[in-house]
Design an enzyme around this catalytic site. Structure first.
Site, PDB file in Angstrom:
ATOM      1  N   SER A  50       0.755   7.636   5.512  1.00 20.35           N
ATOM      2  CA  SER A  50       0.670   6.290   6.074  1.00 20.35           C
ATOM      3  C   SER A  50      -0.287   5.469   5.223  1.00 20.35           C
ATOM      4  O   SER A  50      -1.276   6.005   4.703  1.00 20.35           O
ATOM      5  CB  SER A  50       0.142   6.382   7.514  1.00 20.35           C
ATOM      6  OG  SER A  50      -0.309   5.120   7.934  1.00 20.35           O
ATOM      7  N   LYS A 109       8.980   7.962  10.800  1.00 16.64           N
ATOM      8  CA  LYS A 109       7.533   7.908  11.071  1.00 16.64           C
ATOM      9  C   LYS A 109       7.222   6.897  12.180  1.00 16.64           C
ATOM     10  O   LYS A 109       6.424   7.164  13.064  1.00 16.64           O
ATOM     11  CB  LYS A 109       6.831   7.527   9.765  1.00 16.64           C
ATOM     12  CG  LYS A 109       5.449   6.969   9.879  1.00 16.64           C
ATOM     13  CD  LYS A 109       4.455   8.075  10.008  1.00 16.64           C
ATOM     14  CE  LYS A 109       3.014   7.655   9.928  1.00 16.64           C
ATOM     15  NZ  LYS A 109       2.659   6.423  10.573  1.00 16.64           N
ATOM     16  N   GLY A 159      11.717   4.452   8.165  1.00 17.33           N
ATOM     17  CA  GLY A 159      11.190   5.804   8.308  1.00 17.33           C
ATOM     18  C   GLY A 159      11.138   6.223   9.769  1.00 17.33           C
ATOM     19  O   GLY A 159      10.774   5.425  10.638  1.00 17.33           O
ATOM     20  N   GLN A 192       9.841   1.919  16.376  1.00 16.99           N
ATOM     21  CA  GLN A 192      10.345   0.798  15.578  1.00 16.99           C
ATOM     22  C   GLN A 192      11.825   0.986  15.229  1.00 16.99           C
ATOM     23  O   GLN A 192      12.597   0.029  15.231  1.00 16.99           O
ATOM     24  CB  GLN A 192       9.502   0.673  14.305  1.00 16.99           C
ATOM     25  CG  GLN A 192      10.004  -0.361  13.329  1.00 16.99           C
ATOM     26  CD  GLN A 192       9.031  -0.578  12.187  1.00 16.99           C
ATOM     27  OE1 GLN A 192       8.075  -1.317  12.316  1.00 16.99           O
ATOM     28  NE2 GLN A 192       9.265   0.069  11.059  1.00 16.99           N
ATOM     29  N   HIS A 216       7.171   5.775   1.353  1.00 14.07           N
ATOM     30  CA  HIS A 216       7.952   4.581   1.013  1.00 14.07           C
ATOM     31  C   HIS A 216       8.929   4.899  -0.126  1.00 14.07           C
ATOM     32  O   HIS A 216      10.093   4.484  -0.104  1.00 14.07           O
ATOM     33  CB  HIS A 216       7.026   3.453   0.530  1.00 14.07           C
ATOM     34  CG  HIS A 216       6.073   2.937   1.565  1.00 14.07           C
ATOM     35  ND1 HIS A 216       4.720   3.159   1.507  1.00 14.07           N
ATOM     36  CD2 HIS A 216       6.275   2.181   2.681  1.00 14.07           C
ATOM     37  CE1 HIS A 216       4.123   2.567   2.532  1.00 14.07           C
ATOM     38  NE2 HIS A 216       5.042   1.976   3.268  1.00 14.07           N
ATOM     39  N   ALA A 254       0.875  -1.187   0.000  1.00 16.57           N
ATOM     40  CA  ALA A 254       0.000   0.000   0.000  1.00 16.57           C
ATOM     41  C   ALA A 254       0.907   1.231   0.000  1.00 16.57           C
ATOM     42  O   ALA A 254       0.831   2.101   0.867  1.00 16.57           O
ATOM     43  CB  ALA A 254      -0.967   0.000   1.179  1.00 16.57           C
ATOM     44  N   LEU A 255       1.776   1.249  -0.998  1.00 18.19           N
ATOM     45  CA  LEU A 255       2.878   2.218  -1.010  1.00 18.19           C
ATOM     46  C   LEU A 255       2.405   3.644  -1.281  1.00 18.19           C
ATOM     47  O   LEU A 255       1.414   3.867  -1.966  1.00 18.19           O
ATOM     48  CB  LEU A 255       3.902   1.810  -2.077  1.00 18.19           C
ATOM     49  CG  LEU A 255       4.519   0.418  -1.907  1.00 18.19           C
ATOM     50  CD1 LEU A 255       5.549   0.157  -3.007  1.00 18.19           C
ATOM     51  CD2 LEU A 255       5.157   0.237  -0.533  1.00 18.19           C
ATOM     52  N   HIS A 256       3.152   4.583  -0.722  1.00 18.13           N
ATOM     53  CA  HIS A 256       2.903   6.014  -0.925  1.00 18.13           C
ATOM     54  C   HIS A 256       4.247   6.707  -1.054  1.00 18.13           C
ATOM     55  O   HIS A 256       5.306   6.044  -0.997  1.00 18.13           O
ATOM     56  CB  HIS A 256       2.059   6.587   0.225  1.00 18.13           C
ATOM     57  CG  HIS A 256       2.581   6.230   1.584  1.00 18.13           C
ATOM     58  ND1 HIS A 256       3.753   6.732   2.087  1.00 18.13           N
ATOM     59  CD2 HIS A 256       2.110   5.387   2.547  1.00 18.13           C
ATOM     60  CE1 HIS A 256       3.971   6.250   3.295  1.00 18.13           C
ATOM     61  NE2 HIS A 256       2.991   5.414   3.594  1.00 18.13           N
TER      62      HIS A 256
HETATM   63  P1  AMP Z   1       5.187   0.016   6.340  1.00 19.20           P
HETATM   64  O1  AMP Z   1       4.840  -0.408   4.950  1.00 19.20           O
HETATM   65  O2  AMP Z   1       4.127   0.826   7.001  1.00 19.20           O
HETATM   66  O3  AMP Z   1       5.706  -1.127   7.175  1.00 19.20           O
HETATM   67  O4  AMP Z   1       6.417   1.010   6.188  1.00 19.20           O
HETATM   68  C1  AMP Z   1       7.613   0.630   5.573  1.00 19.20           C
HETATM   69  C2  AMP Z   1       8.663   1.665   5.886  1.00 19.20           C
HETATM   70  O5  AMP Z   1       8.245   2.922   5.379  1.00 19.20           O
HETATM   71  C3  AMP Z   1       8.877   1.835   7.405  1.00 19.20           C
HETATM   72  O6  AMP Z   1      10.261   1.955   7.661  1.00 19.20           O
HETATM   73  C4  AMP Z   1       8.126   3.111   7.683  1.00 19.20           C
HETATM   74  O7  AMP Z   1       8.618   3.822   8.812  1.00 19.20           O
HETATM   75  C5  AMP Z   1       8.377   3.885   6.411  1.00 19.20           C
HETATM   76  N1  AMP Z   1       7.366   4.954   6.264  1.00 19.20           N
HETATM   77  C6  AMP Z   1       6.028   4.832   6.416  1.00 19.20           C
HETATM   78  N2  AMP Z   1       5.427   6.037   6.289  1.00 19.20           N
HETATM   79  C7  AMP Z   1       6.418   6.930   6.055  1.00 19.20           C
HETATM   80  C8  AMP Z   1       6.440   8.344   5.841  1.00 19.20           C
HETATM   81  N3  AMP Z   1       5.337   9.089   5.854  1.00 19.20           N
HETATM   82  N4  AMP Z   1       7.641   8.940   5.632  1.00 19.20           N
HETATM   83  C9  AMP Z   1       8.791   8.202   5.630  1.00 19.20           C
HETATM   84  N5  AMP Z   1       8.828   6.868   5.822  1.00 19.20           N
HETATM   85  C10 AMP Z   1       7.662   6.242   6.039  1.00 19.20           C
END
Ligand code: AMP
Length: 280
Positions: free
Chosen positions: A186, A150, A148, A154, A37, A32-34
């Site tokens: 997010s 964010k 991140g 973690q 990521h 669910a990338l944005h």
């Molecule tokens: P996730 O897919 O939520 O597990 O996130 C994967 C990686 O992307 C993790 O290291 C998160 O901290 C990072 N991440 C998520 N949201 C953001 C954001 N808004 N800015 C920077 N990194 C992010």
């Protein structure tokens, strides 16, 4: 971009692409990338010879099975974004590839770091995160890994994990990508309506104001003011808002230490958990 599903295929491709001097960078995600990521991917690409990204929704880190079921999945769009950003390998394993029948999760001792804030609200969450990352690090054997800010807590857990396991890899923390209104990007934000998303910038505004207030107000007064503002925001339920030591999340008694602190916040807004933080 190579799309690989098995550990065997992945190891073979990495061996083929890498020589003894080349650097492999790794960005683990749950899809669910944005743009948040993608900012990690871009940094990874600029600092390594090969970039590997994984998409794996890790069942071990979901204490709430409903949250796991509802977790957004947009794999086709994700693949498009990753191709565009120039990722070399997308690792898309099934759960039995990561957790084979004989897999036994490790019970890590994080010295309490895993039982406060997110760990308190989501028991077992960080042990699940640590187990999946341990598996990924052993499979991918990256030189650089990207996370991140964010997910602030973690990042501390990952540092501890690498220390506990004496892993030869470098952890890189990337700044938070935000929407124009300040909302930290997010995957779970996709569960907000357009109107609610447009209003969700209130949390970041309150955090910035709190940070500024710390220059003039007593630390506890500034915190109470910010908590009251969150509680008075529409559809918002405060889960926590604290200013803590950014190295171990320990509390400050009366005075915070500038350049050693982080403001951590979690707010349930329109039934979506907003996580945010800001360094002080
Ligand atoms: P996730 O897919 O939520 O597990 O996130 C994967 C990686 O992307 C993790 O290291 C998160 O901290 C990072 N991440 C998520 N949201 C953001 C954001 N808004 N800015 C920077 N990194 C992010």
């Amino acid at each position: 971009m190579l799309q690989l599903k098995t550990v065997k295929e992945l190891k073979k491709a990495i061996n083929y692409l890498q020589n003894s001097n080349s650097k492999l960078g790794f960005v683990p995600t749950m899809g669910a990338l944005h743009s948040g990521h993608i900012s990690l991917i871009e940094r990874c690409k600029s600092e390594n010879d090969t970039t590997v990204c994984s998409i794996f929704i890790n069942p071990l880190q979901f204490n709430d099975k409903n949250d796991l079921i509802k977790y957004p999945k947009t794999i086709e769009k994700d693949i498009e974004m990753l191709v565009k950003s120039g990722v070399d390998i997308l690792f898309l394993p099934d759960a039995n590839e990561i957790y084979p029948e004989n897999f036994k999760p490790v019970n890590f001792d994080f010295n309490g770091l895993d039982s406060v804030f997110e760990g308190n609200l989501r028991p077992g969450h960080f042990n699940g995160v640590a187990n999946v990352l341990k598996r990924f690090f052993e499979i991918v054997e990256p030189y650089n890994v990207y996370f991140g800010q964010k997910d602030f807590q973690q990042t501390l857990i990952v540092k501890k994990l690498v220390e506990i396991m004496s892993l030869p890899l470098k952890i890189n923390i990337c700044e938070i990508k935000r929407e124009e209104n300040g909302l930290a990007m997010s995957s779970r934000n996709s569960r907000l309506s357009a109107d609610d998303k447009a209003n969700a910038g209130f949390l970041f505004q309150i955090l910035v104001e709190l940070k500024n207030d710390l220059a003039t107000l007593d630390f506890n007064d500034a915190l109470i003011k910010a908590k009251t503002k969150i509680n008075n925001s529409n559809n918002a339920n405060l889960e926590y808002l604290e200013i803590v030591n950014r190295n171990d999340l320990s509390s400050f008694k009366n005075e915070i230490k500038i350049n050693e602190s982080v403001i951590l916040a979690a707010v349930n807004y329109c039934n979506v958990r907003l996580l945010d933080n800001i360094l002080v």
